[in-house]
Design a protein around this motif. Structure first.
Motif, mmCIF file in Angstrom:
data_model
loop_
_atom_site.group_PDB
_atom_site.id
_atom_site.type_symbol
_atom_site.label_atom_id
_atom_site.label_comp_id
_atom_site.label_asym_id
_atom_site.label_seq_id
_atom_site.Cartn_x
_atom_site.Cartn_y
_atom_site.Cartn_z
ATOM 1 N N VAL A 4 24.227 -53.255 28.763
ATOM 2 C CA VAL A 4 24.955 -53.474 27.547
ATOM 3 C C VAL A 4 24.494 -53.301 26.365
ATOM 4 O O VAL A 4 25.213 -52.366 25.662
ATOM 5 C CB VAL A 4 25.244 -55.069 27.358
ATOM 6 C CG1 VAL A 4 26.178 -55.067 26.248
ATOM 7 C CG2 VAL A 4 26.260 -55.419 28.754
ATOM 8 N N TRP A 5 23.310 -53.271 26.055
ATOM 9 C CA TRP A 5 22.677 -52.798 24.808
ATOM 10 C C TRP A 5 22.678 -51.480 24.772
ATOM 11 O O TRP A 5 22.980 -50.770 23.750
ATOM 12 C CB TRP A 5 21.201 -53.299 24.857
ATOM 13 C CG TRP A 5 20.416 -53.331 23.599
ATOM 14 C CD1 TRP A 5 19.511 -52.038 22.957
ATOM 15 C CD2 TRP A 5 20.262 -54.325 22.556
ATOM 16 N NE1 TRP A 5 19.029 -52.646 21.866
ATOM 17 C CE2 TRP A 5 19.664 -53.723 21.419
ATOM 18 C CE3 TRP A 5 21.392 -55.355 22.259
ATOM 19 C CZ2 TRP A 5 19.670 -54.439 20.272
ATOM 20 C CZ3 TRP A 5 21.141 -56.298 21.072
ATOM 21 C CH2 TRP A 5 20.240 -55.599 20.201
ATOM 22 N N LEU A 6 22.253 -50.782 25.793
ATOM 23 C CA LEU A 6 22.487 -49.279 25.829
ATOM 24 C C LEU A 6 23.498 -48.642 25.448
ATOM 25 O O LEU A 6 24.092 -47.657 24.705
ATOM 26 C CB LEU A 6 21.708 -48.729 27.159
ATOM 27 C CG LEU A 6 21.559 -47.301 27.422
ATOM 28 C CD1 LEU A 6 20.838 -46.707 26.341
ATOM 29 C CD2 LEU A 6 20.944 -46.788 28.654
ATOM 30 N N VAL A 7 24.772 -49.272 26.347
ATOM 31 C CA VAL A 7 26.252 -48.609 26.146
ATOM 32 C C VAL A 7 26.601 -49.051 24.462
ATOM 33 O O VAL A 7 27.255 -48.161 23.910
ATOM 34 C CB VAL A 7 27.047 -49.399 26.994
ATOM 35 C CG1 VAL A 7 28.383 -49.231 26.776
ATOM 36 C CG2 VAL A 7 26.704 -48.823 28.239
ATOM 37 N N LEU A 8 26.389 -50.257 24.086
ATOM 38 C CA LEU A 8 26.386 -50.374 22.573
ATOM 39 C C LEU A 8 25.680 -49.333 21.710
ATOM 40 O O LEU A 8 26.384 -48.906 20.852
ATOM 41 C CB LEU A 8 26.022 -51.887 21.988
ATOM 42 C CG LEU A 8 26.900 -52.889 22.699
ATOM 43 C CD1 LEU A 8 26.253 -54.290 22.559
ATOM 44 C CD2 LEU A 8 28.206 -52.893 22.100
ATOM 45 N N GLY A 12 27.640 -46.012 19.492
ATOM 46 C CA GLY A 12 27.520 -45.899 17.817
ATOM 47 C C GLY A 12 27.851 -47.278 17.116
ATOM 48 O O GLY A 12 27.707 -47.515 15.935
ATOM 49 N N ALA A 13 27.790 -48.474 17.982
ATOM 50 C CA ALA A 13 27.788 -49.779 17.449
ATOM 51 C C ALA A 13 26.099 -50.073 16.727
ATOM 52 O O ALA A 13 25.321 -49.663 17.203
ATOM 53 C CB ALA A 13 27.965 -50.674 18.609
ATOM 54 N N SER A 18 17.329 -47.934 15.710
ATOM 55 C CA SER A 18 17.549 -46.400 15.921
ATOM 56 C C SER A 18 17.914 -46.226 17.523
ATOM 57 O O SER A 18 17.688 -46.819 18.337
ATOM 58 C CB SER A 18 16.605 -45.432 15.455
ATOM 59 O OG SER A 18 15.284 -45.645 16.642
ATOM 60 N N SER A 19 18.695 -45.115 17.782
ATOM 61 C CA SER A 19 19.219 -44.631 18.869
ATOM 62 C C SER A 19 17.750 -44.715 20.082
ATOM 63 O O SER A 19 18.019 -45.081 20.923
ATOM 64 C CB SER A 19 19.863 -43.468 19.045
ATOM 65 O OG SER A 19 20.498 -43.114 19.903
ATOM 66 N N LEU A 20 16.882 -44.032 19.314
ATOM 67 C CA LEU A 20 15.598 -44.005 20.168
ATOM 68 C C LEU A 20 15.078 -45.249 20.604
ATOM 69 O O LEU A 20 14.735 -45.332 21.870
ATOM 70 C CB LEU A 20 14.662 -42.987 19.864
ATOM 71 C CG LEU A 20 13.334 -42.778 20.245
ATOM 72 C CD1 LEU A 20 13.364 -42.221 21.680
ATOM 73 C CD2 LEU A 20 12.404 -42.052 19.643
#
Length: 186
Positions: A4-8, A12-13, A18-20
């Motif tokens: 869920v964390w990765l999908v969020l 762009g949530a 940071s994305s990384l």
């Protein structure tokens, strides 16, 4: 939770990371969270009955520790950001993982096949070292020991987990192939 964390993060949530960092955190929780429990389960299949209560407590600590770390990071909006939930989760996870690693090293010393014994000892020892680094990352600044930066941790903690713990553990457990406790004779 990691998925869920990765999908969020990927959608762009605002996760506060940071994305990384979100990607590394999700991968770490899936990889480390799954493998350490598989490793602990395989270890449990090889233990004498007198060690099983200790082992069971360590496994419960691993499960609760992972959930505590995840909840604490989400609440604190950053690794080692000071969330009390995260600190308790990290302490429980580190203590349980170190205990599991030590128990694995002790057990490895009693395996007759030397190659398998060395593989599992390296794996358990790497888990102890990797989780010692995790404890330092979480508590070092609070204890006046400084805190390693994330890049340093990714390189050392990540390598110990992936190559020392998981690789040698997978190879060792594959060689040993412990059967479920109920499947044994005697």
């Amino acid at each position: 939770g990691g998925a869920v964390w990765l999908v969020l993060a990927r959608s762009g949530a605002d996760t506060g990371y940071s994305s990384l960092v979100a990607l590394l955190t999700a991968a770490h929780f899936h990889f480390a969270g799954a493998f350490v429990l598989i490793w602990a389960g395989l270890l449990g299949r090889t233990l004498a009955p007198r060690w099983r209560p200790l082992h069971a407590g360590l496994v419960v600590g691993l499960v609760l520790g992972f959930w505590g770390v995840a909840a604490g990071i989400a609440l604190g909006r950053g690794p080692a950001n000071g969330s009390a939930v995260e600190a308790v989760g990290v302490a429980l996870l580190c203590l349980s993982a170190v205990g599991t690693g030590v128990l694995g090293v002790v057990r490895a010393g009693r395996i007759e096949d030397r190659k398998t014994s060395v593989m599992l000892a390296v794996s358990g020892g790497s888990l102890v070292l990797a989780m010692g680094l995790a404890g330092w990352f979480q508590f070092g600044a609070r204890l006046g020991l400084g805190q390693p930066d994330v890049g340093w941790m990714v390189a050392r903690h990540g390598a110990l987990n992936a190559y020392g713990f998981a690789l040698w553990g997978a190879l060792g457990w594959r060689r040993l192939r412990p059967r479920p406790i109920g499947a044994r004779n005697g």
